[in-house]
Structure formats: structure tokens, C-alpha cells
Design a protein around this motif. Sequence first.
Motif, PDB file in Angstrom:
ATOM      1  N   VAL A  54       0.860  -1.189   0.000  1.00 48.87           N
ATOM      2  CA  VAL A  54       0.000   0.000   0.000  1.00 48.87           C
ATOM      3  C   VAL A  54       0.896   1.239   0.000  1.00 48.87           C
ATOM      4  O   VAL A  54       1.777   1.372   0.858  1.00 48.87           O
ATOM      5  CB  VAL A  54      -0.936   0.000   1.222  1.00 48.87           C
ATOM      6  CG1 VAL A  54      -1.750   1.290   1.265  1.00 48.87           C
ATOM      7  CG2 VAL A  54      -1.858  -1.214   1.186  1.00 48.87           C
ATOM      8  N   PRO A  55       0.709   2.174  -0.958  1.00 48.04           N
ATOM      9  CA  PRO A  55       1.649   3.293  -1.109  1.00 48.04           C
ATOM     10  C   PRO A  55       1.686   4.274   0.053  1.00 48.04           C
ATOM     11  O   PRO A  55       2.710   4.890   0.325  1.00 48.04           O
ATOM     12  CB  PRO A  55       1.145   3.978  -2.386  1.00 48.04           C
ATOM     13  CG  PRO A  55      -0.295   3.573  -2.517  1.00 48.04           C
ATOM     14  CD  PRO A  55      -0.355   2.192  -1.969  1.00 48.04           C
ATOM     15  N   ASP A  56       0.584   4.445   0.760  1.00 51.34           N
ATOM     16  CA  ASP A  56       0.521   5.434   1.844  1.00 51.34           C
ATOM     17  C   ASP A  56       0.047   4.735   3.121  1.00 51.34           C
ATOM     18  O   ASP A  56      -1.068   4.211   3.172  1.00 51.34           O
ATOM     19  CB  ASP A  56      -0.448   6.565   1.469  1.00 51.34           C
ATOM     20  CG  ASP A  56      -0.420   7.714   2.485  1.00 51.34           C
ATOM     21  OD1 ASP A  56       0.160   7.526   3.577  1.00 51.34           O
ATOM     22  OD2 ASP A  56      -0.970   8.783   2.182  1.00 51.34           O
ATOM     23  N   ASN A  57       0.880   4.754   4.159  1.00 52.60           N
ATOM     24  CA  ASN A  57       0.547   4.063   5.399  1.00 52.60           C
ATOM     25  C   ASN A  57      -0.666   4.676   6.096  1.00 52.60           C
ATOM     26  O   ASN A  57      -1.335   4.015   6.891  1.00 52.60           O
ATOM     27  CB  ASN A  57       1.751   4.080   6.356  1.00 52.60           C
ATOM     28  CG  ASN A  57       1.640   3.020   7.432  1.00 52.60           C
ATOM     29  OD1 ASN A  57       1.375   1.855   7.132  1.00 52.60           O
ATOM     30  ND2 ASN A  57       1.816   3.411   8.686  1.00 52.60           N
TER      31      ASN A  57
END
Length: 397
Positions: free
Chosen positions: A24-27
Motif C-alpha cells: 500500500v503506497p501510503d501508510n
Amino acid sequence: MSDLRPGIYEHLVTREIGTLLRAVPDNELIDRRSLDIADSHETLARHLAALTRRALRAVRGESDTVRLARQVEIVNRVTNLISDLVPEATGPEELVEAAEELLGLAEGHDMAGRVRFPARPTIPLTGSALLVNGRGQPEIGHELKRELASADRVDLICAFVKWNGVRVLEEAIEEFLTRGGQLRVVTTTYIGATDRLALDRLATMGADIRVSYDTRMTRLHAKAWLFHRATGLSTAYVGSSNLSKSALSHGLEWNVRLAQAEQPHLIDTFAATFEDYWGDPSFEPYDPAQDAERLDRALSSERSGNRVIAIDFAYVDIHPYTYQREILDELAAERQIHDRWRNLVVMATGTGKTMVAAMDYRQLRSTGRANSLLFVAHREEIGTSPWLVDTLILDLA
């Protein structure tokens, strides 16, 4: 699991899910939490149960006998592993190789020297189900008779108890009570739908009955049975069926059957709530010899729509519900501790603002703090707009 779609989850983070989350690119897009130790055992047990179920289903064998033997072997190995890890929590739980189920234990032989076991419900005692009186499905009335045959105690909470409904179950109920079973019934006079003849018959057979006569405050709509069994296999039915002939047979009714073996927390909640109702003074013991005339008056008044006349003031005693008691305690604390005498109570429609005001005033009057009460309503008919969030202002300054 090949991917994770946007949405809400309650999945334990396995290695596979952990790998997907790292992609997932953004936590900040991920919402997660640590397990709560208070119920972590339930969460982990569900995970282990699902894994075990999938593994046992995947077992293959040359025959059904071989496949079953392999499944038993797997279960016993897992059992032994758990016993090694936590010996104080398990006993000799290994399955016998024949993989049998115990279905009953009789007290002895009858007068003719025969052993008789009670009829079993169509639905296994360890399983839950939805009954809708559909074609090819067991009728709720048929299942209730079979549940009665093996129960030790029965609790029934039912808004309407009809004579034709009692007639459907009469023989099964009488047999249950004759062999020492205990039946408790909670019902109401709401809209005059209950038949006194039905309650009289239940009482004659030996049932304990409690009735709510105050239909303005006690709007009981529940329909549910709880079949207690000393074997630990209690069951319950919760749904739409009142105790009437149509509801128990051909009516379009939906009822969920719950099993203690599968959902013990729901059975516990049912039992605890029923005990609360049974001990509530608004549900009064019914004895046909003493209360028949009063019940007739209440039912008649409900059927005619004249519910005010149905109230017998000699029996009225107001007690707060738990949430109302909390509000009353908070009001007392604001006045006594913080010296705040102008207070605002916000309660949803139908939760008893009027009763809170009355009970609060009763307490204040008993202590000499108030001699009069001004109650202002925003409309002639109170409580007819369910979308309103009403308020109660208590100004004693």
C-alpha cells in the motif's frame, strides 16, 4: 487472499496480509490496531477454527472411512500439541478412533423395560439456523415441540400469547411440565392481543407467568424462547413468531435458532436479559384466581383504544431503568458537588424524558428542594415525531 480492496476489515494480519499491506503506497490509508487482551482468545480461536475447518475439508482418502480416520488423526495431533503447550487448560480430549458422537443418556428403563430417548430437534443442538416456515423446511411449531421434549427449563418472552397458539403446543408443554420441567412466561396486554384463556391454561398446567399491564411505558415486542439444558447444549429461538397458530405453522415468520455450543455469548445475553425482565416490578405475577378480572379489564381497554382507563393506579410504582438511573445520578452530582442547578438533559424520543422529570422531581420534593414542577411540551401529542431529538431543561435556580 490475492488482493486487498478498500473497505472495512476485522482480519488478523497474517504473513500474507502483511505482505499485501506493505504494498500500500501510503501508510495513512491503513487502519489497524493491536489485539485487546480481554477478548484476544476469542479472536485467535476464530482464526484457528477457520484454519482447522479448511484443513479438515481438504483431507482426501481412498474411501470415506480412510478420510475420516485421517481427519481424526489430525485433530488428535493438534489436541496433543495444545495439551503440551497449555497442560493446565486441557484434559484427556483425544477422540476415539471410531469418531463417535454421544447423543443421549437415559435415566433407566420404563415400566415395560424399554429405554426411551426424547425426540431430537431437526436442527442439530450444536448448530444455528434460520427458520422461515418455508416449503420443505421445518415449521417453527414443530421444532418447538421437539425442543421442549429434551429441555430442563424453558423461558418464553412473548408480546402476544394466543389460545390457538397454546393449543398447538399444549401437549408438548404439558408433557414437559409433568416430567418436572419449569416454564416461565413474560408477556403483555399491549393492544389487547393476548388471550386470557391462553394464560389461564398455561397457569393451570404449571407455568409461572408475569404480565406487564403498563403498555405506555413497557412496549414489549420480543418473541423468543430459551431452552435450558443441563448438558450444556441450551438453544434459543429469537424472531417474529408470537405464540399463535399461524405464527407457529404457515405464517411468513422469520426466526433464528441459536446454539450455546456455537454462540454461548448470545445465550448468556438472552438469559441475563430475561432475568432482568423477570425481576422488573413492571412485570407482575399472574394468578388466574386473583388477577383474571384485572387482566380482562386491561385487555378490553387496550382493544377499545382507551389505554388511559386501563391503568390501575393501585399498582403503579415507578422505577427507573438503568440508563435513566445514570441520568438521575448525574443530575444529583451536578447539584450536590458542583452546585449547578440549571441542567439540560438530552434524550431520544421514547426513552422516558417525562419519567426522568417526574422521578427527579420526586427526589427533590422529598428533600425539600422543590415544591412545584412546570412541564412544557412543544406539541399536544408528545413522541409522535421519531426524528426529533428532544430536550429537557431542569432549571431550579
